[in-house]
Design a protein around this motif. Structure first.
Motif, PDB file in Angstrom:
ATOM      1  N   GLU A  77      24.534  49.189  24.705  1.00 24.81           N
ATOM      2  CA  GLU A  77      24.687  48.806  23.099  1.00 24.81           C
ATOM      3  C   GLU A  77      24.213  49.873  22.090  1.00 24.81           C
ATOM      4  OE1 GLU A  77      21.762  45.731  23.086  1.00 24.81           O
ATOM      5  OE2 GLU A  77      22.689  44.461  24.403  1.00 24.81           O
ATOM      6  N   SER A  78      23.613  50.797  22.382  1.00 32.46           N
ATOM      7  CA  SER A  78      23.332  51.835  21.553  1.00 32.46           C
ATOM      8  C   SER A  78      23.316  53.263  22.290  1.00 32.46           C
ATOM      9  CB  SER A  78      21.862  51.737  20.943  1.00 32.46           C
ATOM     10  OG  SER A  78      21.520  52.866  20.063  1.00 32.46           O
ATOM     11  N   VAL A  79      24.091  54.213  21.988  1.00 30.15           N
ATOM     12  CA  VAL A  79      24.441  55.373  22.444  1.00 30.15           C
ATOM     13  C   VAL A  79      24.025  56.621  21.546  1.00 30.15           C
ATOM     14  CG1 VAL A  79      25.978  56.937  23.968  1.00 30.15           C
ATOM     15  CG2 VAL A  79      25.983  54.505  24.447  1.00 30.15           C
ATOM     16  N   SER A  80      23.460  57.704  22.368  1.00 29.15           N
ATOM     17  CA  SER A  80      23.392  59.013  21.633  1.00 29.15           C
ATOM     18  C   SER A  80      23.472  60.081  22.759  1.00 29.15           C
ATOM     19  CB  SER A  80      21.978  59.103  20.671  1.00 29.15           C
ATOM     20  OG  SER A  80      21.995  60.617  20.176  1.00 29.15           O
ATOM     21  N   ILE A  81      24.473  60.997  22.551  1.00 30.74           N
ATOM     22  CA  ILE A  81      24.685  61.836  23.529  1.00 30.74           C
ATOM     23  C   ILE A  81      24.752  63.164  22.690  1.00 30.74           C
ATOM     24  CG2 ILE A  81      26.003  62.867  25.210  1.00 30.74           C
ATOM     25  CD1 ILE A  81      27.193  60.187  25.824  1.00 30.74           C
ATOM     26  N   THR A  82      23.911  64.471  23.066  1.00 30.75           N
ATOM     27  CA  THR A  82      23.975  65.751  22.372  1.00 30.75           C
ATOM     28  C   THR A  82      24.442  66.669  23.242  1.00 30.75           C
ATOM     29  OG1 THR A  82      21.545  65.897  22.476  1.00 30.75           O
ATOM     30  CG2 THR A  82      22.546  64.590  20.647  1.00 30.75           C
ATOM     31  N   ARG A  83      25.178  67.784  22.743  1.00 33.61           N
ATOM     32  CA  ARG A  83      25.560  68.871  23.703  1.00 33.61           C
ATOM     33  C   ARG A  83      25.386  70.061  22.481  1.00 33.61           C
ATOM     34  NH1 ARG A  83      30.589  68.063  26.824  1.00 33.61           N
ATOM     35  NH2 ARG A  83      29.853  69.975  28.082  1.00 33.61           N
ATOM     36  N   SER A  84      25.091  71.295  22.924  1.00 34.91           N
ATOM     37  CA  SER A  84      24.978  72.331  22.030  1.00 34.91           C
ATOM     38  C   SER A  84      24.863  73.460  22.665  1.00 34.91           C
ATOM     39  CB  SER A  84      23.765  71.992  20.946  1.00 34.91           C
ATOM     40  OG  SER A  84      23.677  73.231  20.231  1.00 34.91           O
ATOM     41  N   ILE A  85      25.472  74.652  21.918  1.00 31.88           N
ATOM     42  CA  ILE A  85      25.338  75.972  22.573  1.00 31.88           C
ATOM     43  C   ILE A  85      24.011  76.743  21.960  1.00 31.88           C
ATOM     44  CG2 ILE A  85      27.667  76.470  22.646  1.00 31.88           C
ATOM     45  CD1 ILE A  85      27.411  78.183  20.347  1.00 31.88           C
ATOM     46  N   GLU A  86      23.426  75.882  21.195  1.00 32.08           N
ATOM     47  CA  GLU A  86      22.093  76.540  20.555  1.00 32.08           C
ATOM     48  C   GLU A  86      20.875  75.947  21.491  1.00 32.08           C
ATOM     49  OE1 GLU A  86      21.688  78.660  18.279  1.00 32.08           O
ATOM     50  OE2 GLU A  86      22.610  78.263  16.357  1.00 32.08           O
ATOM     51  N   HIS A  87      21.050  74.691  22.263  1.00 33.73           N
ATOM     52  CA  HIS A  87      19.975  74.391  23.173  1.00 33.73           C
ATOM     53  C   HIS A  87      20.866  74.004  24.280  1.00 33.73           C
ATOM     54  CE1 HIS A  87      17.876  73.665  19.298  1.00 33.73           C
ATOM     55  NE2 HIS A  87      18.831  73.152  18.702  1.00 33.73           N
ATOM     56  N   ALA A  88      20.455  74.692  25.325  1.00 30.88           N
ATOM     57  CA  ALA A  88      21.244  74.756  26.390  1.00 30.88           C
ATOM     58  C   ALA A  88      21.063  73.363  27.230  1.00 30.88           C
ATOM     59  CB  ALA A  88      20.596  75.715  27.541  1.00 30.88           C
ATOM     60  N   ALA A  89      20.233  72.574  27.134  1.00 25.60           N
ATOM     61  CA  ALA A  89      20.048  71.406  27.863  1.00 25.60           C
ATOM     62  C   ALA A  89      20.630  70.247  27.029  1.00 25.60           C
ATOM     63  CB  ALA A  89      18.747  71.230  28.458  1.00 25.60           C
ATOM     64  N   GLY A  90      21.751  69.700  27.433  1.00 21.95           N
ATOM     65  CA  GLY A  90      22.164  68.492  26.720  1.00 21.95           C
ATOM     66  C   GLY A  90      21.399  67.341  26.941  1.00 21.95           C
ATOM     67  N   GLY A  91      21.262  66.224  26.013  1.00 25.27           N
ATOM     68  CA  GLY A  91      20.521  65.167  26.240  1.00 25.27           C
ATOM     69  C   GLY A  91      21.197  63.880  25.888  1.00 25.27           C
ATOM     70  N   PHE A  92      20.574  62.767  26.428  1.00 22.86           N
ATOM     71  CA  PHE A  92      21.034  61.557  25.888  1.00 22.86           C
ATOM     72  C   PHE A  92      20.116  60.323  25.889  1.00 22.86           C
ATOM     73  CE2 PHE A  92      20.544  61.435  30.476  1.00 22.86           C
ATOM     74  CZ  PHE A  92      20.017  60.273  30.872  1.00 22.86           C
ATOM     75  N   SER A  93      20.412  59.183  24.854  1.00 18.11           N
ATOM     76  CA  SER A  93      19.463  58.255  24.751  1.00 18.11           C
ATOM     77  C   SER A  93      20.146  56.937  24.704  1.00 18.11           C
ATOM     78  CB  SER A  93      18.681  58.533  23.290  1.00 18.11           C
ATOM     79  OG  SER A  93      17.853  57.234  23.245  1.00 18.11           O
ATOM     80  N   LEU A  94      19.909  56.081  25.682  1.00 19.21           N
ATOM     81  CA  LEU A  94      20.879  54.810  25.703  1.00 19.21           C
ATOM     82  C   LEU A  94      19.747  53.487  25.793  1.00 19.21           C
ATOM     83  CD1 LEU A  94      22.633  55.892  29.067  1.00 19.21           C
ATOM     84  CD2 LEU A  94      23.439  56.304  26.615  1.00 19.21           C
ATOM     85  N   VAL A  95      20.268  52.439  25.381  1.00 18.77           N
ATOM     86  CA  VAL A  95      19.759  51.218  24.986  1.00 18.77           C
ATOM     87  C   VAL A  95      20.695  49.860  25.244  1.00 18.77           C
ATOM     88  CG1 VAL A  95      18.403  49.884  23.655  1.00 18.77           C
ATOM     89  CG2 VAL A  95      18.205  52.059  23.213  1.00 18.77           C
ATOM     90  N   VAL A  96      20.078  49.020  26.195  1.00 20.07           N
ATOM     91  CA  VAL A  96      21.038  48.001  26.477  1.00 20.07           C
ATOM     92  C   VAL A  96      19.964  46.802  26.951  1.00 20.07           C
ATOM     93  CG1 VAL A  96      21.094  48.559  28.790  1.00 20.07           C
ATOM     94  CG2 VAL A  96      23.057  47.329  27.766  1.00 20.07           C
ATOM     95  N   SER A  97      20.614  45.467  26.962  1.00 16.74           N
ATOM     96  CA  SER A  97      19.865  44.645  27.451  1.00 16.74           C
ATOM     97  C   SER A  97      19.836  44.727  29.081  1.00 16.74           C
ATOM     98  CB  SER A  97      20.630  43.271  27.157  1.00 16.74           C
ATOM     99  OG  SER A  97      20.912  42.822  26.016  1.00 16.74           O
ATOM    100  N   GLU A  98      18.743  44.222  29.478  1.00 16.90           N
ATOM    101  CA  GLU A  98      18.464  44.459  31.223  1.00 16.90           C
ATOM    102  C   GLU A  98      19.780  44.081  32.143  1.00 16.90           C
ATOM    103  OE1 GLU A  98      14.914  43.972  34.247  1.00 16.90           O
ATOM    104  OE2 GLU A  98      15.527  42.029  33.057  1.00 16.90           O
ATOM    105  N   ARG A  99      20.538  43.082  31.669  1.00 22.07           N
ATOM    106  CA  ARG A  99      21.629  42.746  32.725  1.00 22.07           C
ATOM    107  C   ARG A  99      22.887  42.888  31.907  1.00 22.07           C
ATOM    108  NH1 ARG A  99      19.882  39.524  37.109  1.00 22.07           N
ATOM    109  NH2 ARG A  99      17.669  38.962  37.010  1.00 22.07           N
ATOM    110  N   TRP A 100      23.856  43.264  32.395  1.00 22.87           N
ATOM    111  CA  TRP A 100      25.446  43.288  31.818  1.00 22.87           C
ATOM    112  C   TRP A 100      26.498  42.580  32.489  1.00 22.87           C
ATOM    113  CZ3 TRP A 100      29.681  46.466  33.296  1.00 22.87           C
ATOM    114  CH2 TRP A 100      29.390  47.265  34.435  1.00 22.87           C
ATOM    115  N   PRO A 101      27.633  41.918  32.214  1.00 22.31           N
ATOM    116  CA  PRO A 101      28.424  40.991  32.809  1.00 22.31           C
ATOM    117  C   PRO A 101      28.761  41.788  34.169  1.00 22.31           C
ATOM    118  CG  PRO A 101      28.867  41.249  30.587  1.00 22.31           C
ATOM    119  CD  PRO A 101      27.795  42.012  30.667  1.00 22.31           C
ATOM    120  N   GLY A 102      28.799  40.983  35.405  1.00 20.80           N
ATOM    121  CA  GLY A 102      29.353  41.523  36.651  1.00 20.80           C
ATOM    122  C   GLY A 102      28.388  42.100  37.452  1.00 20.80           C
ATOM    123  N   VAL A 103      27.037  42.216  36.909  1.00 24.17           N
ATOM    124  CA  VAL A 103      25.924  42.751  37.642  1.00 24.17           C
ATOM    125  C   VAL A 103      24.913  41.812  37.932  1.00 24.17           C
ATOM    126  CG1 VAL A 103      24.216  44.655  37.700  1.00 24.17           C
ATOM    127  CG2 VAL A 103      26.701  45.342  36.922  1.00 24.17           C
TER     128      VAL A 103
END
Length: 357
Positions: A18-44
């Motif tokens: 439901e919420s996504v943040s993905i960062t990649r940069s040549i100034e900070h070698a390690a890219g990062g991510f932050s994800l938020v969702v309800s515990e279940r999603w359709p089909g699982v």
């Protein structure tokens, strides 16, 4: 339509965020991510089983952008909802976080990629280079308490090189990219917002590198003990010299590279152009760091090709998907002498009246 973002962890693919943040940069070698969702999603049927410490791979539209580990996993439960938050970084983050350990702590006659590969090997991180890293270093030694990434960065600075994640769990040694994005970003057309910041406090009028050359049968005494190089930044108009002691013994030609790199990289970091666009793709694919793009914002006196140093993909409920691009001068991180600013004091130029953009 938002891109499909999938996190492969614990042998299972997790999507429907439901919420996504993905960062990649040549100034900070390690890219990062932050994800938020309800515990279940359709089909699982089973609840998400993502735990801190899990190895993971993050894909966007089927393209892998981060390969690393989950740093944080949080469960937020109340009477109305049960949200799962997951955050992680590229595998290269271990090189940033962890100390450099080696029995002797010193190398002689090895190329930078060889030193980097040896330091990264205990972390199961491969090192590659897509540029010529120059001659072998005469000697290079670890400094007390520095991290693996700090040590490799010191070696990279000697040859004016960039260290970035390759997105697949490896460390890439490179230089400023030459790949050009065909899409032109123009304020009021496809550029949703644009912020321009110029900060000169970390720039100097001249950079004097002092060091020592390795002694040989033909080079000894004062000629070997004292080598120096100088580079200028024409964008700093008052007298502001900076003297730097070289990290390791080397020849004068290499010191000159390092002096020019210091001038260019500091000039690059002084200028930040931040633009936001709709979606995560341009005409040729996903937005990516270390590429070049033409940016036009006439009210801010910007009409030039800029280097993309950082990319952030965002998805917010009700807000759609956007990309925030962090950019700087296209001559940043090169070994070419800096050009002088124009009469307005900017490092970009507006087209003349009646001239095509």
């Amino acid at each position: 339509m938002a891109e499909l973002v999938e996190l492969l962890a614990a042998g299972r693919s997790h999507a429907g965020w439901e919420s996504v943040s993905i960062t990649r940069s040549i100034e900070h070698a390690a890219g990062g991510f932050s994800l938020v969702v309800s515990e279940r999603w359709p089909g699982v049927e089973a609840p998400r089983q993502v735990r801190a410490g899990d190895a993971c791979e993050l894909t966007v539209g089927g393209q892998t952008v981060i390969t690393g580990f989950v740093d944080e996993a949080e469960s937020d439960l109340d009477a109305a909802s049960h949200l799962i938050s997951v955050a992680g970084r590229d595998k290269v983050a271990d090189l940033i976080d962890c100390g450099a350990v080696r029995k002797s702590g010193q190398w002689r006659g090895l190329r930078i990629e060889q030193i980097a590969a040896e330091l990264a090997a205990p972390f199961d991180i491969r090192v590659s280079a897509d540029v010529d890293t120059g001659k072998a270093l005469t000697s290079f030694a670890l400094q007390e308490g520095e991290s693996v990434f700090e040590a490799i960065s010191r070696a990279a600075r000697i040859r004016a090189l960039l260290l970035v994640s390759d997105g697949k769990g490896g460390l890439l040694i490179t230089r400023a990219g030459e790949t050009r994005v065909a899409t032109v970003l123009e304020m009021g057309v496809n550029l949703l917002s644009c912020r321009v910041k110029l900060d000169l406090k970390d720039r100097f009028s001249s950079y004097l590198l002092k060091g020592q050359a390795p002694g040989t049968d033909w080079l000894s005494g004062a000629s070997a003990a004292q080598v120096a190089a100088k580079a200028a930044d024409p964008g700093v108009r008052r007298y502001r010299p900076l003297v730097i002691t070289a990290d390791a013994p080397d020849i004068a030609a290499t010191l000159q590279q390092r002096a020019q790199w210091e001038a260019n990289s500091r000039a690059a970091r002084s200028l930040t152009v931040t633009g936001k666009v709709q979606g995560w793709r341009h005409a040729g694919g996903l937005w990516a760091p270390n590429t070049r793009v033409k940016v036009v914002s006439e009210e801010q006196h910007v009409s030039d090709e800029l280097l993309v140093t950082g990319v952030e993909f965002s998805l917010a409920e009700g807000g759609g998907s956007t990309t925030t691009l962090t950019m700087t001068r296209a001559d940043a991180f090169t070994l070419l002498p800096l050009k002088a600013p124009d009469a307005q004091g900017a490092f970009w130029t507006l087209p003349a009246k009646g001239e095509a953009k």
